[in-house]
Design a protein around this motif. Structure first.
Motif, short mmCIF file in Angstrom:
data_model
loop_
_atom_site.label_atom_id
_atom_site.label_comp_id
_atom_site.label_asym_id
_atom_site.label_seq_id
_atom_site.Cartn_x
_atom_site.Cartn_y
_atom_site.Cartn_z
N LEU A 240 5.72 -3.57 7.52
CA LEU A 240 7.01 -3.42 6.85
C LEU A 240 6.96 -2.21 5.94
N ARG A 241 7.83 -1.24 6.22
CA ARG A 241 7.99 -0.10 5.32
C ARG A 241 9.30 -0.28 4.56
N ARG A 242 9.22 -0.25 3.24
CA ARG A 242 10.36 -0.58 2.38
C ARG A 242 10.67 0.56 1.43
N ARG A 243 11.95 0.85 1.26
CA ARG A 243 12.42 1.83 0.28
C ARG A 243 13.55 1.20 -0.52
N ILE A 244 13.43 1.24 -1.84
CA ILE A 244 14.43 0.67 -2.74
C ILE A 244 14.97 1.79 -3.61
N THR A 245 16.30 1.93 -3.66
CA THR A 245 16.91 3.00 -4.45
C THR A 245 18.03 2.46 -5.32
N GLU B 237 0.85 -1.19 0.00
CA GLU B 237 0.00 0.00 0.00
C GLU B 237 0.89 1.24 0.00
N HIS B 238 0.28 2.40 -0.25
CA HIS B 238 1.03 3.67 -0.26
C HIS B 238 2.26 3.57 -1.16
N VAL B 239 2.09 2.92 -2.31
CA VAL B 239 3.22 2.73 -3.21
C VAL B 239 3.58 4.05 -3.89
N CYS B 240 4.85 4.39 -3.84
CA CYS B 240 5.36 5.60 -4.48
C CYS B 240 6.57 5.24 -5.34
N SER B 241 6.73 5.94 -6.44
CA SER B 241 7.94 5.77 -7.25
C SER B 241 8.33 7.12 -7.80
N SER C 292 8.88 3.01 -3.02
CA SER C 292 8.63 2.69 -1.61
C SER C 292 7.19 2.23 -1.43
N GLY C 293 6.93 1.63 -0.29
CA GLY C 293 5.58 1.19 0.03
C GLY C 293 5.53 0.56 1.40
N GLU C 294 4.33 0.13 1.78
CA GLU C 294 4.08 -0.42 3.11
C GLU C 294 3.30 -1.72 2.98
#
Length: 373
Positions: A182-187, A148-152, A167-169
């Motif tokens: 789980l809050r995840r951020r990929i860069t 959820e709350h997916v951002c790119s 990112s997302g949850e």
């Protein structure tokens, strides 16, 4: 390759990452070289599966928004680096969290996230246990949880880097049960063939909860091929079982596929450097490529290697974890099941880097040797 280009994809001047001015001068749209793009699959088991495609020059990968933002596919200069299991890409399925049937929805990929109530074999809490009753599927439920709350986004930062990020949850939760977020951020930064995964898990319930947490990283053909090597600064490798103990092939050596060869699993005691950093890698000199996983050793007191040389199931899994491959029941009996207190968080970061060429492969082997000296 022209005189005005370099192996890492820079445009003008030869070495290092390209500047913003260079990139904008050479392109109409920067999406010629780099982008972050939401997509949706349209057929088969993957029908309706939402994902985010990221292109970073010669590096291209897919993060599965409907499956915990796990990275299921990755290529470098058009070469596949990871394993895709027989069922292929999967969306949400009726069998994805039922005991051993979970194997029908395990895709492989650069990594899938295992946990949080369980990792490894399916487990049913025995009667009289100190923990709430429950039935836990193979490798847990978080890997099949949609984000959820997916951002790119793709943008220039203050250092002049072109940053690709998403990112997302994900929430693993049950009525009267756990409530883990789980809050995840990929860069990934243009000009650098790396992917960094930054994760935070928060216990939003009002009781202590188990937190078993493993990154199941999976490498396949053509990176994995006869003559490839597994590079781990392993002080000791312990076979998981009698089948593994009977495997006479060294854990670090990769041979050709063999029909119906059983899997082998090893528990490694890793060495770390003065800063507490360790790593694991798969390299292939013939292909001239490798993938290195970097992490803080204190975050992952357990590290497993899954080596499956069977035809059709030809894969090596490298698995940094806070818990053992022996599973939840083993930890319960020992009294050391990892727990997280109510309203608290834990964080982990893992970086994947593609290396290219003999010198880079020699350097990662030298890094291992230095840690074991």
């Amino acid at each position: 390759m022209s005189a005005n280009s370099s192996a890492n994809g820079s445009i003008a001047g030869g070495a290092g990452k390209p500047t913003r001015t260079d990139m904008l001068a050479h392109m109409g749209s920067i999406q010629q070289a780099a982008y972050v793009r939401p997509i949706e699959y349209q057929e088969g088991r993957a029908h309706g599966l939402r994902a985010i495609e990221v292109k970073n020059g010669p590096l291209r990968f897919m993060s599965m928004a409907d499956r915990a933002l796990d990275v299921a596919q990755i290529e470098y200069r058009g070469e596949n680096l990871t394993f895709l299991s027989k069922p292929g890409l999967n969306g949400r399925n009726q069998f994805d969290t039922n005991g051993l049937e979970a194997q029908r929805s395990i895709m492989g990929g650069l990594f899938f996230t295992c946990g949080f109530e369980n990792i490894c074999a399916p487990y049913v809490t025995p009667e009289g246990s100190d923990y709430p009753a429950g039935s836990y599927p193979m490798h847990g439920r978080i890997r099949t949880t949609p984000a959820e709350h997916v951002c790119s986004d793709a943008h220039w930062n203050e250092n002049g880097d072109y940053v690709l990020e998403l990112s997302g949850e994900m929430r693993e939760a049950e009525l009267f049960g756990e409530n883990m977020v789980l809050r995840r951020r990929i860069t990934s930064v243009y000009g650098t063939p790396s992917i960094t995964v930054e994760d935070e898990v928060t216990n939003e319930s009002f009781r202590n909860e188990p937190l078993m947490w493993m990154y199941h990283c999976n490498f396949g053909w053509p990176l994995l091929n006869d003559g490839a090597q597994v590079i781990i600064p392993s002080r000791k490798a312990t076979p998981r079982d009698e089948t593994t103990a009977a495997d006479t092939t060294p854990w670090s050596e990769i041979g050709a596929p063999e029909a119906n060869k059983p899997e082998s699993v090893y528990l490694h005691d890793l060495a770390a450097d003065a800063n507490g950093r360790s790593f694991a890698a798969v390299v292939n000199r013939a292909l001239g490529l490798g993938v290195v996983i970097d992490f803080a050793a204190k975050d992952f007191p357990y590290f497993m290697e899954w080596k499956s040389m069977g035809s059709g199931d030809y894969v090596v899994g490298l698995e940094p974890s806070n818990s053992s491959v022996h599973g939840r029941g083993w930890h319960e009996k020992r009294g050391d099941l990892h727990m997280i207190a109510p309203q608290t968080s834990e964080r982990k970061t893992v970086t994947f880097t593609v290396i290219e060429g003999s010198e880079a492969i020699d350097a990662i082997i030298a890094r291992r040797d230095a840690l074991l000296a």
